[in-house]
Design a protein around this motif. Structure first.
Motif, short mmCIF file in Angstrom:
data_model
loop_
_atom_site.label_atom_id
_atom_site.label_comp_id
_atom_site.label_asym_id
_atom_site.label_seq_id
_atom_site.Cartn_x
_atom_site.Cartn_y
_atom_site.Cartn_z
N HIS A 270 -50.21 11.82 -0.84
CA HIS A 270 -48.80 11.98 -1.23
C HIS A 270 -47.80 11.49 -0.19
N ASP A 271 -48.12 11.61 1.09
CA ASP A 271 -47.14 11.21 2.11
C ASP A 271 -47.47 9.88 2.77
N ASP B 23 -47.43 21.30 -1.94
CA ASP B 23 -46.96 20.61 -0.73
C ASP B 23 -45.98 21.50 0.03
N HIS C 15 -53.12 18.88 6.46
CA HIS C 15 -52.05 19.18 5.50
C HIS C 15 -52.39 18.62 4.10
FE LIG Z 1 -46.47 16.76 2.36
#
Ligand SMILES: [Fe+2]
Ligand SMILES: [Fe+2]
Length: 350
Positions: A220-221, A301, A188
């Motif tokens: 990002h996560d 995203d 991802h």
């Molecule tokens: Fe994400």
């Protein structure tokens, strides 16, 4: 201790005799030599303070010994004795490195004075030379030292960079592992980076801005690290408290990245869930308050989330449906300019 050493080169026996007698009396070491070749050898091996050279005629170029002394670059002070040489011009003195002229008939007091002055000037020259050498060697040492400091600094910088890059690499690997835990495919974050970079390039962002965007996508996560699996992989809708925890991940991510020297990336991570119309989180920023990079990361995203096997906002999307959903959200969740760029490059992304 002798006042100095003097070589007298002359076939004028009267000059040689008087020079030796008078200068020896004044405590000089004096050697007299009539043969020019022998005199030259002595001059080369004995570093006399003064060489008194007797010259016949007024053409200095005719003196073989004078030319040899000049080309040998001896330290000795040169005094030319000549009765017929009348034009003692400064340019001749400079050309041959002559300290002074003296007539062969010079009286002993003046002979002593000119030789004493020559010895004094030689000593001064030596002192200056030693100081110049010291200064030169000091300058060389400073250059070397500066280079060492510079190299040291470079090494430190490169060590720091290596350390930082390996740390960032570890955090990115952790982020990838988190993707799988979150119910996305393991790639991802990589997919988000791929899409965001293409959009950023399309929008004409700089190389360094694009690098920051790529790093931010890959990280990002990362703030989801503290969220329990049960919440991350929950099939149904989240409770209010679960949502609260989920919505904290951009700030937690920024906190994790604080230890890295990635200020821009940190801001992008922090803002990746902000919406163009101000309805996003954590700060409800809108429009231009949100970094352009973060607006790009946000769209990339969401697009990958829609296209993943995981339900996005409890809906499943085909790629075409995901594109339609993004178009519908233009000006709301997403920046219209970013949506336009996305639509221009969609063929390259899929
Ligand atoms: Fe994400
Ligand atoms: Fe997120």
């Amino acid at each position: 201790m002798a006042e100095g050493s003097v070589l007298v080169v002359s076939d004028d026996s009267a000059l040689s005799y008087h020079a030796k007698k008078d200068l020896t009396r004044q405590n000089f070491n004096v050697i007299v030599e009539a043969n020019e070749a022998l005199a030259m050898n002595m001059a080369k091996t004995n570093n006399f303070d003064v060489i008194i050279l007797s010259i016949k005629g007024d053409n200095l170029e005719h003196s073989r010994l004078l030319l040899d002394i000049k080309s040998s670059k001896l330290d000795s002070m040169l005094i030319v004795a000549s009765d017929s040489y009348s034009v003692s011009s400064i340019s001749d003195m400079q050309r041959f490195g002559i300290f002074g002229f003296l007539p062969s008939s010079l009286d002993q007091r003046n002979l002593f004075l000119i030789v004493k002055q020559a010895v004094f000037v030689k000593k001064v020259r030596n002192i200056v030379k030693i100081h110049e050498e010291k200064i030169l060697s000091l300058e060389k040492q400073i250059v070397l030292l500066n280079k060492k400091v510079e190299d040291g600094a470079k090494n430190t910088v490169s060590l720091y960079r290596n350390l930082q890059e390996s740390y960032i690499g570890s955090v990115k690997a952790l982020a990838q592992a988190l993707d799988a835990r979150d119910g996305y495919t393991h790639s991802h974050s990589q997919n988000v980076a791929k899409y965001a970079v293409v959009i950023a390039e399309e929008m004409g962002l700089s190389v360094s801005e694009i690098k920051d965007i790529r790093d931010a996508c890959e990280l990002h996560d990362i703030g989801k690290i503290g969220i329990r699996d049960a919440i991350l992989s929950k099939e149904g809708p989240l409770t209010d408290s679960e949502w609260r925890q989920m919505r904290e991940h951009p700030l937690k991510g920024a906190q994790i990245l604080k230890s890295l020297d990635l200020k821009n990336v940190l801001e992008l991570v922090k803002q990746h869930h902000e919406h163009y119309d101000g309805s996003g989180y954590p700060e409800g920023k809108k429009n231009g308050e949100i970094l352009l990079g973060a607006r790009i990361v946000s769209l990339a995203d969401a697009y990958d989330a829609m296209c993943s096997a995981r339900a996005y906002k409890n809906k499943y999307f085909s790629k075409a449906e995901a594109v339609e959903e993004i178009k519908r959200s233009s000006g709301k969740q997403f920046d219209p300019r970013v949506v336009e760029a996305f639509l221009r490059v969609i063929d390259r992304i899929q």
